[in-house]
Design a protein around this motif. Structure first.
Motif, PDB file in Angstrom:
ATOM      1  N   VAL A 264       0.855  -1.190   0.000  1.00 23.95           N
ATOM      2  CA  VAL A 264       0.000   0.000   0.000  1.00 23.95           C
ATOM      3  C   VAL A 264       0.891   1.239   0.000  1.00 23.95           C
ATOM      4  CG1 VAL A 264      -1.716   1.313   1.305  1.00 23.95           C
ATOM      5  CG2 VAL A 264      -1.805  -1.188   1.303  1.00 23.95           C
TER       6      VAL A 264
ATOM      7  N   ILE B 120       0.579   5.413   0.323  1.00 25.20           N
ATOM      8  CA  ILE B 120      -0.302   6.538   0.630  1.00 25.20           C
ATOM      9  C   ILE B 120       0.468   7.841   0.495  1.00 25.20           C
ATOM     10  CG2 ILE B 120      -1.752   5.137   2.138  1.00 25.20           C
ATOM     11  CD1 ILE B 120      -0.447   6.313   4.556  1.00 25.20           C
TER      12      ILE B 120
ATOM     13  N   HIS C 170      -3.738   9.343   2.312  1.00 21.84           N
ATOM     14  CA  HIS C 170      -4.765   8.790   1.432  1.00 21.84           C
ATOM     15  C   HIS C 170      -4.162   7.826   0.416  1.00 21.84           C
ATOM     16  CE1 HIS C 170      -7.347  11.660   3.351  1.00 21.84           C
ATOM     17  NE2 HIS C 170      -6.485  12.614   3.064  1.00 21.84           N
ATOM     18  N   VAL C 171      -4.918   6.767   0.120  1.00 26.79           N
ATOM     19  CA  VAL C 171      -4.431   5.711  -0.767  1.00 26.79           C
ATOM     20  C   VAL C 171      -4.075   6.249  -2.152  1.00 26.79           C
ATOM     21  CG1 VAL C 171      -5.135   3.627  -2.014  1.00 26.79           C
ATOM     22  CG2 VAL C 171      -5.714   3.886   0.414  1.00 26.79           C
TER      23      VAL C 171
ATOM     24  N   VAL D 131      -2.430   0.302  -4.513  1.00 31.51           N
ATOM     25  CA  VAL D 131      -2.443  -0.929  -3.726  1.00 31.51           C
ATOM     26  C   VAL D 131      -2.343  -2.116  -4.674  1.00 31.51           C
ATOM     27  CG1 VAL D 131      -3.739  -2.368  -2.094  1.00 31.51           C
ATOM     28  CG2 VAL D 131      -4.032   0.122  -2.045  1.00 31.51           C
TER      29      VAL D 131
ATOM     30  N   PHE E  44      -4.854  -5.816   3.196  1.00 31.75           N
ATOM     31  CA  PHE E  44      -4.897  -4.393   2.848  1.00 31.75           C
ATOM     32  C   PHE E  44      -5.035  -3.557   4.106  1.00 31.75           C
ATOM     33  CE2 PHE E  44      -7.834  -0.775   2.387  1.00 31.75           C
ATOM     34  CZ  PHE E  44      -6.939   0.117   1.819  1.00 31.75           C
TER      35      PHE E  44
ATOM     36  N   PHE F 214      -2.240  -0.987   5.264  1.00 31.12           N
ATOM     37  CA  PHE F 214      -2.645   0.418   5.355  1.00 31.12           C
ATOM     38  C   PHE F 214      -2.416   0.941   6.773  1.00 31.12           C
ATOM     39  CE2 PHE F 214      -5.815   3.718   6.272  1.00 31.12           C
ATOM     40  CZ  PHE F 214      -5.512   4.639   5.270  1.00 31.12           C
TER      41      PHE F 214
ATOM     42  N   HIS G  46      -0.363   4.195   7.561  1.00 29.60           N
ATOM     43  CA  HIS G  46      -1.143   5.292   8.133  1.00 29.60           C
ATOM     44  C   HIS G  46      -0.681   5.609   9.555  1.00 29.60           C
ATOM     45  CE1 HIS G  46      -4.811   7.116   9.993  1.00 29.60           C
ATOM     46  NE2 HIS G  46      -4.860   7.737   8.832  1.00 29.60           N
TER      47      HIS G  46
ATOM     48  N   PHE H  26     -10.639   7.080  -3.164  1.00 29.39           N
ATOM     49  CA  PHE H  26     -10.559   5.641  -2.909  1.00 29.39           C
ATOM     50  C   PHE H  26     -11.804   5.173  -2.165  1.00 29.39           C
ATOM     51  CE2 PHE H  26      -9.691   2.537   0.511  1.00 29.39           C
ATOM     52  CZ  PHE H  26      -9.668   1.406  -0.281  1.00 29.39           C
TER      53      PHE H  26
END
Lengths: 142, 142, 142, 142
Positions: free
Chosen positions: A30, A32, A37-38, A41, A52, A56, A60, B52
């Motif tokens: 992942v 970001i 924010h993504v 992926v 995921f 994430f 994050h 997303f």
């Protein structure tokens, strides 16, 4: 500079290539941006269903406190209540084990983070660093 | 068959190519498997920060009730309280406008879903359908 | 192969039969598919009110990380903050004690999971394994 | 009397039999006790992934306010903000369309509820009523 989709794709491809060369288990990667924010992926075949969310959470969490998720682990071992509280405070997406790596440009500015889950945490982190390096950027794992 | 990462990457690439050829705004493309879990995501430069989540909500909502998100929109116009309630019931990830398309194999089995957000909903849906077709699969938009 | 309702019913019936033969306390048996979604549940008379949630959490936690819930317990004992974090990341449904068992077909593919709660965790796990075996499938408890 | 697992199993079997005889789409049948807790669930092959949550929401919503979910729909059409608010208040599990039916014993005491999802709401409700009647109990759909 900002973390563009092209950069994110380079990171994902190189992290996955590292995983294959090193014989790692299927990885979920992942990427970001600086806002958490993504951007991109990819979950490799054979990854379990919530990888995921775990990957994430590493990325994050790292970005949330401005340190790689390896440093979050150290903090969790010293002050588990602090990490538990921050996890609540940020809405749940903070996974304090290695594999969440800050991405910095040449000037040292944080432009995003990479989170990887699938193998043991040290190997996840190595794949993240390989991906970031391949993009000509600097990874901060702790 | 299952929705592999290779298939998901093909869908993402073809949906984005459609977007560029058609002059669409930056798109965010999400592919999820039959269980509703993320397989691949790409958010194009210029997409706003929560694209997303929106794209995922289209795909996840479609899979939750077994119909494309265009059908969810029709239901929302007839019974807004029903769609609001189901949104709660599934945990929040349900966006009832076009752009969430079920992915079926030759046998008609649902193997996942694609969600796209960025342009107007009709254009998002067209990009999803283009991506699915490029992978040799069948898209169900409603 | 997929985990059909007929297979799930066989698992539930055999797990409950095991419980009665072994003199276990009332059991709640949950079978979920490869995507983590409920296929069949039976809560025996005398089970306390939230046994569904506990049993579901064992099965869902196992599937989330691709290991039986006995392995989640081992991880929780080593790194409690990791398991706490993943619990948040997956939305709360992860119970890291034995009784959550992955279900595999002959090819070794994970097609779902069984979660049981009601007696002590080791006995819950034994009932799950008995149910899975009766369906001609392979259980992975750790 | 209380809603035992045997009674719940009878309801599930009869509701599903009704569905097959009437040519309905695959159904998900949920039976909950007077406290709102799951007793038995069966999700037929081909049901979409979140049908358990939808069917549970019908049954749980019915029990929450002491009226069948058809009455919740009428209320939602009159006062959508009330139903939206109650949905929040009860934690999200309230789906205000037909298919959630209260189960009463001979004395008129509510002993649980049945929720069904899969076909159109009227057909879901008919299957629930058939299941409840087969168990020698009384269903209240509104």
């Amino acid at each position: 500079m900002s973390l563009t989709l092209d950069v994110a794709r380079t990171i994902v491809a190189a992290a996955r290539a590292h995983g294959r060369e090193a014989g790692l288990k299927p990885l979920t990667v992942v990427v970001i941006d600086a806002g958490g924010h993504v951007v991109a992926v990819e979950r490799e075949d054979g990854s379990s269903i919530k990888r995921f969310e775990v990957a994430f959470g590493k990325a994050h969490g790292a970005l949330s406190l401005g340190m790689g998720s390896r440093a979050l682990m150290a903090r969790a071992e010293q002050q588990p209540y602090f990490v538990a509280a921050v996890t609540h405070a940020v809405g749940g997406a903070l996974v304090p084990v290695p594999g969440g790596v800050l991405v910095k440009d040449d000037a040292g500015t944080v432009i995003g983070a990479v989170g990887i889950s699938g193998d043991i945490s040290d190997n996840d982190e190595a794949a993240a660093l390989a991906g970031i390096e391949a993009a000509g950027l600097v990874g901060q794992p702790d």
